[in-house]
Design an enzyme around this catalytic site. Structure first.
Site, mmCIF file in Angstrom:
data_model
loop_
_atom_site.group_PDB
_atom_site.id
_atom_site.type_symbol
_atom_site.label_atom_id
_atom_site.label_comp_id
_atom_site.label_asym_id
_atom_site.label_seq_id
_atom_site.Cartn_x
_atom_site.Cartn_y
_atom_site.Cartn_z
ATOM 1 C CB CYS A 154 34.918 9.588 59.282
ATOM 2 S SG CYS A 154 34.457 7.891 59.636
ATOM 3 N NE ARG A 159 32.049 14.713 57.296
ATOM 4 C CZ ARG A 159 32.409 14.900 56.033
ATOM 5 N NH1 ARG A 159 32.192 16.068 55.443
ATOM 6 N NH2 ARG A 159 33.001 13.946 55.339
ATOM 7 C CD1 TRP A 193 28.231 6.685 61.487
ATOM 8 C CD2 TRP A 193 29.022 5.329 59.902
ATOM 9 N NE1 TRP A 193 27.182 5.892 61.051
ATOM 10 C CE2 TRP A 193 27.648 5.048 60.067
ATOM 11 C CE3 TRP A 193 29.733 4.596 58.946
ATOM 12 C CZ2 TRP A 193 26.981 4.072 59.339
ATOM 13 C CZ3 TRP A 193 29.073 3.619 58.220
ATOM 14 C CH2 TRP A 193 27.714 3.371 58.419
ATOM 15 C CG ASN A 218 37.341 10.830 57.043
ATOM 16 O OD1 ASN A 218 37.467 10.548 58.225
ATOM 17 N ND2 ASN A 218 36.934 12.017 56.632
ATOM 18 N N GLY A 219 37.436 6.612 55.273
ATOM 19 C CA GLY A 219 37.436 5.670 54.175
ATOM 20 C C GLY A 219 37.562 4.240 54.651
ATOM 21 C CD GLU A 250 12.502 11.286 51.508
ATOM 22 O OE1 GLU A 250 13.025 12.086 52.323
ATOM 23 O OE2 GLU A 250 13.130 10.331 51.017
ATOM 24 C CE LYS A 287 13.882 12.426 55.147
ATOM 25 N NZ LYS A 287 14.546 11.295 54.532
ATOM 26 C CD GLU A 335 16.481 8.563 56.649
ATOM 27 O OE1 GLU A 335 17.594 8.628 56.100
ATOM 28 O OE2 GLU A 335 15.615 9.454 56.523
ATOM 29 C CG HIS A 360 -0.428 -7.644 42.705
ATOM 30 N ND1 HIS A 360 -0.710 -8.632 41.794
ATOM 31 C CD2 HIS A 360 -1.113 -6.550 42.278
ATOM 32 C CE1 HIS A 360 -1.501 -8.167 40.857
ATOM 33 N NE2 HIS A 360 -1.777 -6.899 41.126
ATOM 34 C CE LYS A 379 22.500 15.975 55.839
ATOM 35 N NZ LYS A 379 21.064 15.786 55.613
#
Length: 622
Positions: A2, A27, A73, A108-109, A495, A499, A502, A518, A617
């Site tokens: 946010c 963001r 968000w 925000n929060g 990583e 990606k 995402e 395994h 973000k």
């Protein structure tokens, strides 16, 4: 996550508020809105992009000299207009639902005790029009208002439990804006000649408006009026200008221009040679002073530690996992890597001689900041951050720092920030090795030469894009993928899988290749592409055995191999050859084709590459 923008001025501030929201789009958000004082409270809200909000504003001719704006968000309540910020108070009274009250607020929060506050306020006659925890704060401030909005906000803060950055104004005091923060970042922007003042969650929101910034500390409350402002701390004690100085911060909005690229993520992938060159600029010798903090000597700290604890989340966590291999093999220092969001919720055994290293692109990652503070509460004194924002909370709260120079990263899926973190972490490894008497002059020269060659090496890897695009066409039709790596390259496989999931929404997992037998081998079929990171290192022959296991089960391999690894393309075996073997630094090269694979697969599937669903973000709430 946010974003907040607010302003008090003698001029119409709506264009500045909307421009600020545009600069905060990176963001991540799912709704946005603006509220102003215009003979009462007026607002426009949207669940589309900021550009659609701008069209609303143009149609309704929304104007005002005091206002707040927000990108949301969703946490509490679905992404819907009635849940979008700004929120107005409503009530008490029989007609509360049909008329806005006195208070407009953005937040925000997360407010953890919102349910009990909501019940109390409903009992007083307040009417709720959203499912958000934020609307609770607006009603709470309204319920405490007695002619002074600053005092009402101060009183309300004592009832809030959780994290917040808020901006509030009251229609009865139209040239006054209150801001407060605890757990979420908030800054004060000082306008030229004090003709206007601003609030924002990010200095970039005010780029081109003002470069005079005051960073609010934990618990600060600020009262902004025409021509003046003042601050109090968490004990509501007045603060002097020296305690919260005005700093000149150049937040370059031009860095966020897309240019000739299709998406910001693509732009940022191709900016990696420059990001690494900038991050390593001026590094001619390995010395602890590279990591000095404002009031601390890295040379002294490095002599006082006997282990390293890395705390990070997401992509930054994987950079820390790669650094563990470097730190233990080159610097010979025991290293532990923890997911920051888990670390503070378990019992751990603190070591006062540990160097706690946090890694964060924004320097405001809520979980990592909380983990840092938890480590400090356990008696750990020595802290260092690898961070891309020199003015962030992470840098201010750590004893030592290395500032990467990746530049502004807009795409939610991190790319250039990750490789810049790896560069900073490799420098840290060498500095610790030197302080422990484990880095000879010849080795220092060799490592510096290799780092200086990185930008050119990255350019050569980026030239492989056409081959990666051919792979992406295959991947676009898949719903699952497996990534394999060994040793130092296992974190790179992690990583790569992150990606892909995402931005393309393909389910992807990464495993150490030796773990195939395994469990994961049960998943392998011709429908499950298997990406293998295969540098020509000491583990290559072991990795080849793992690859044979995949092919024997009908799996299709996509292999990133070094030029001299003698792995040849065949049916069910697709090979892209890296330009050269890069030794200890090869993770920084091998990750780039994986970034390109995720990007081009997402493009082929038609997803929103820069703003993937459900993600933000900068994660500034737990």
């Amino acid at each position: 996550m946010c974003g907040i923008v607010g302003a008090v001025s003698q001029q119409n501030i709506v264009p500045i508020l909307v421009q600020g929201l545009s600069r905060l789009e990176y963001r991540g958000y799912d709704s946005c809105g603006v509220a102003v004082y215009a003979n009462g409270l007026q607002r426009a809200r949207s669940t589309a992009r900021v550009s659609e909000l701008m069209d609303q504003i143009a149609t309704t001719h929304l104007e005002g000299t005091t206002g707040i704006a927000h990108t949301r968000w969703a946490t509490h309540g679905a992404p819907a207009v009635h849940n979008a910020h700004p929120h107005f108070s409503h009530g008490p009274g029989a007609d509360a639902a049909s008329r806005p009250g006195r208070i407009a607020l953005v937040h925000n929060g997360i407010i953890e005790n919102h349910d009990e506050l909501r019940a109390s306020l409903q009992a007083k006659g307040y009417v709720f029009q959203s499912q958000t925890d934020t609307e609770v704060i607006a009603h709470l401030v309204d319920s405490l208002y007695d002619g002074d909005v600053f005092e009402a906000v101060k009183a309300a803060l004592g009832s809030l439990r959780g994290a917040y950055a808020i901006a509030v104004f009251c229609k009865d005091e139209p040239h006054r804006l209150i801001g407060a923060r605890a757990g979420s970042p908030l800054i004060l922007g000082v306008g030229p000649d004090h003709q206007a003042h601003y609030l924002a969650s990010d200095a970039m929101a005010l780029a081109g408006v003002t470069d005079q910034i005051v960073y609010l500390e934990e618990g600060d409350v600020v009262d902004i009026q025409l021509g003046k402002y003042w601050l109090v701390d968490k004990a509501f004690k007045p603060l002097t200008p020296a305690q919260r100085p005005v700093k000149t911060v150049h937040a370059h909005s031009g860095a966020a221009e897309l240019g000739p690229y299709r998406h910001y993520m693509q732009k940022e992938i191709f900016e990696q040679p420059r990001a690494i060159a900038d991050t390593l600029e001026g590094v001619n010798h390995i010395q602890p002073e590279l990591f000095d903090g404002a009031n601390a000597s890295a040379a002294r700290v490095f002599k006082e530690i006997d282990s390293v604890l890395i705390l990070a989340c997401g992509t930054s966590y994987y950079s820390g996992c790669a650094a563990k291999y470097w730190l233990e093999s080159i610097a010979k220092i025991p290293t532990q890597v923890e997911v920051a969001s888990e670390y503070r919720y378990r019992d751990s055994v603190p070591n006062p001689r540990t160097l706690v290293v946090t890694i964060s692109q924004s320097g405001e990652t809520a979980d990592t900041l909380a983990a840092l503070r938890h480590a400090q509460s356990l008696g750990t004194q020595h802290t260092l951050t690898i961070c891309n924002v020199s003015t962030s909370a992470m840098v201010r709260e750590c004893e030592l720092a290395y500032i990467t120079r990746a530049g502004v990263e807009i795409g939610v899926a991190s790319t250039k920030a990750f490789t810049a973190q790896l560069a900073g972490l490799f420098l840290l490894t060498l500095a610790l090795a030197q302080s422990r008497g484990l880095l000879s002059e010849a080795e220092e020269v060799r490592h510096i030469k290799a780092m200086r060659h990185l930008p050119a090496a990255l350019q050569s890897v980026l030239a492989l894009e056409p081959q990666v695009i051919a792979w992406a066409q295959d991947f676009a039709a898949k719903e699952n993928a497996l990534f394999l790596g060994r040793g130092l390259h296992y974190p790179i496989a992690l990583e790569g899988a992150l990606k892909l999931k995402e931005i393309s929404y393909i389910h992807a997992e990464a495993y150490p290749a030796g773990e195939l037998k395994h469990g994961p081998l049960a998943l392998v079929t011709s429908a499950m592409p298997v990406v293998t990171v295969a540098p020509n290192d000491a583990l290559l022959e072991k990795l080849k055995s793992n690859m044979h296991e995949v092919r024997a089960r009908g799996g299709v391999l996509y292999v990133l191999a070094d030029a001299d690894s003698k792995i040849e393309s065949a049916e069910g075996l697709h090979v892209i050859r890296m330009p050269e073997n890069y030794g200890e630094l090869s993770p920084m090269l091998h990750v780039v084709p994986l970034q390109l694979l995720a990007y081009h697969t997402a493009c082929a599937r038609g997803t929103d590459v820069d703003k993937p669903r459900n993600l933000a973000k900068s994660v500034t709430v737990e």
